[in-house]
Design an enzyme around this catalytic site. Structure first.
Site, short mmCIF file in Angstrom:
data_model
loop_
_atom_site.label_atom_id
_atom_site.label_comp_id
_atom_site.label_asym_id
_atom_site.label_seq_id
_atom_site.Cartn_x
_atom_site.Cartn_y
_atom_site.Cartn_z
N LYS A 111 0.83 -1.21 0.00
CA LYS A 111 0.00 0.00 0.00
C LYS A 111 0.87 1.26 0.00
CE LYS A 111 -3.97 1.77 2.73
NZ LYS A 111 -4.79 1.45 3.93
N SER A 192 -9.65 1.43 3.11
CA SER A 192 -8.77 2.26 2.30
C SER A 192 -7.72 1.47 1.53
CB SER A 192 -8.07 3.29 3.19
OG SER A 192 -7.13 2.67 4.05
N SER A 216 -10.16 -1.50 6.96
CA SER A 216 -9.54 -1.26 5.67
C SER A 216 -8.65 -2.37 5.14
CB SER A 216 -8.77 0.06 5.69
OG SER A 216 -9.66 1.11 5.39
#
Length: 589
Positions: A111, A192, A216
């Site tokens: 990420k 997210s 997330s």
């Protein structure tokens, strides 16, 4: 499509003689390693029939065909220009008999809020952090390199990990644009860690990594039909990760199988204090006053068990599954799919205890919003102090707010920064009453959230002699809506978020062509038990294997007009405006 990324990738592929087909058909993408597990790939490399360089090239070609072209998943925000050279190094080590771990030579995506001390940006999706790359690796990236993994690139995310606005759009960032769902490009990948979930589902890497504060990792895993393992807070280090909250943040793997997630967890975890994150030598909030386990497993694959549900006692809760808003109830087909998953648990040998029918109530972590706001303002300033050569380097939350205001066309075309503004407005002391939270103090909020774990998951496990608590994860993926934002109907990650407890999310069904999953919840450091149970459910159901993504332009894609008979008898239905339409719906951070 991210034009800069596409140009870079095309040049990179040219150096290895790869040829990309820019057709709009998913069939043009290479697929012969799709759904291959980490263990299978390792076996091929050990046998000499596959090299890390070949596997890395495969994923790069597939990303160009399906992510940056073709259907346009847009899950990858940046590729590592050193990926192929790292792969070659791993191949050379293997030839000399050196294998660094279960991810040796395995390409992974991480990420874009996880620092890498290389040529890649770490931006959290915001131009406020674009410029000079991070100076050093995060602990997670350092552990991946030490374990031989090939960091292939960074994944897109909901900007600032979905913590900038109450009206945010999951999977959208100013830098990366909108990530799409491989099951239906019009569907949202959830946030997210949206890019990590979509990339794992689309076979853009063997394993991906995300971060979770509340939902997330598990929500993108649910929406994209993959496994998500949210570790106990402090089992993996947050050093070098763009923060929301040191109380709740954790980094974990997203993969297509429980086995791959288990292998990845063993590589990234910090079994002992890493010197850069106090949580790696402590316990999460829900265990305050207790001791960290003296021994933490080095290898979580030892807990995989195809018959892991036999003899297990599981507490089922349907609390909240009806929907946050009574005027927007959960569709019956989704509720039916969860009941089918409960039946599958029983069929695989588990004893199911209906916690709701037994009168058990999970307390609400009503301090969470204050804790996150308070932590964020302080924690993000500490992170900014580690960065140089970016607009917010050495700054504060107000610096980021000012940057967004000055660059509103790029950063705020769809939604504002009211969460940033709320966090910045708080009084500075831990015992200062906060008017925006009805006079609650930060320390009072922490205690409320601690008790949510003590009197929630921990109490349920003890009172009913359970191995885990189980519930549906989230509603299936909604159609991405840049005007009105996200459409969360229900979600259960908050059961574990505030106290800092682990979750393993596993695909459990399909509704109208999009996946839905169930979550196994446990107390702190119960990952071995959750992996055993989740692997047992996966083996018994094989939901992912039976329902692979198709990259359809839209889902549902069939019978959307109805039959002729339906057309004849259909009458328009006029619904009154919902009195709750103005209420803020939850977002996954």
């Amino acid at each position: 499509m991210n034009r800069i990324l596409a140009i870079f990738l095309a040049a990179l592929l040219a150096t290895i003689g790869a040829r990309a087909d820019n057709s709009n058909s998913a069939s043009s993408a290479p697929s012969h390693f799709n759904e291959a597990t980490v263990a299978e790939l390792q076996a091929k490399m050990a046998a000499g029939s596959l090299s890390s360089e070949q596997l890395t090239s495969y994923y790069l070609t597939r990303i160009l065909a399906l992510d940056q072209n073709g259907p346009g998943v847009n899950a990858v925000i940046e590729l590592n220009p050193e990926a192929l050279s790292i792969a070659k190094q791993m191949d050379a080590l293997r030839r000399h008999g050196v294998v660094l771990g279960p991810l040796h030579g395995i390409p992974v995506l991480i990420k874009d809020n996880i620092d890498t001390g290389d040529r890649q940006q770490t931006s959290a999706g915001s131009f406020a952090l674009v410029g000079r790359p991070a100076q050093t690796d995060s602990t997670v990236a350092k552990n991946l390199r030490a374990g031989g993994a090939v960091i292939l690139g960074k994944t897109n995310l909901s900007e600032w990990a979905n913590f900038r606005s109450f009206e945010s759009i999951s999977g959208w960032s100013g830098r990366g644009g909108q990530t799409n769902n491989p099951y239906g490009i019009n569907r949202n990948p959830c946030g997210s860690s949206s890019g990590s979930g979509a990339a794992a589902s689309a076979n853009f890497a063997a394993v991906t990594f995300g971060s979770e504060t509340d939902g997330s990792i598990v929500c993108p895993s649910n929406a994209n039909g993959v496994v998500g393992l949210k570790p106990t807070v402090g089992l993996t280090s947050r050093a070098g990760v763009v923060p929301i909250s040191h109380t709740q943040d954790t980094v974990g793997p997203i993969a297509r199988t429980v086995a791959d997630a288990a292998a990845a967890l063993g590589v990234i975890q910090s079994r002992t204090f890493d010197g850069r994150d106090a949580a790696t030598g402590s316990v999460p909030l829900g265990w305050k006053g207790r001791s960290r386990p003296a021994t933490i497993p080095t290898d979580y694959t030892q807990f995989l068990n195809a018959k892991g549900l036999q003899g297990a006692r599981l507490g089922i809760t349907r609390a909240g599954l009806g929907g946050f808003d009574p005027d927007v109830p959960t569709p019956q087909v989704v509720l039916d799919a969860f009941e089918a998953a409960v039946d599958a648990l029983t069929a695989a040998g588990a004893t199911v205890v209906d916690l709701d029918a037994a009168g058990f109530t999970f307390p609400s972590a009503d301090g969470e919003s204050l804790v996150l706001d308070f932590d964020f303002r302080n924690d993000v300033m500490a992170y900014f102090a580690t960065r140089v050569g970016v607009p917010v380097a050495g700054g504060t939350l107000q610096t980021a707010i000012d940057f967004n205001n000055a660059h509103a066309d790029e950063e705020m075309p769809f939604f504002n920064q009211d969460v940033f503004d709320e966090a910045e407005s708080l009084a500075p002391g831990a015992d200062d009453p906060q008017p925006v939270f009805n006079g609650m103090t930060y320390n009072q909020a922490l205690e409320i959230d601690r008790l949510a774990g003590v009197n929630g998951i921990d109490a349920a496990l003890s009172q009913f002699n359970l191995d885990a608590v189980v519930s549906a994860t989230d509603n299936p993926a909604w159609a991405t809506d840049l005007l009105y934002g996200d459409h969360f109907i229900f979600g259960t990650s908050s059961l574990a978020a505030a106290p800092g407890y682990p979750i393993v999310q596993v695909p459990a069904g399909v509704a109208f062509g999009v996946p839905l999953g169930i979550s196994f919840f446990g107390t702190a450091f119960s990952e071995p038990t959750l992996i055993k149970l989740a692997s047992g459910f996966e083996a018994a159901t094989q939901i992912r294997a039976k329902n692979l993504p198709t990259f359809a332009p839209t889902i549902p894609s069939n019978d959307i007009q109805g039959t002729t008979l339906k057309k004849v008898h259909r009458k328009p239905v006029h619904m009154p405006p919902s009195p709750n339409a103005h209420k803020k719906m939850p977002r996954h951070t």
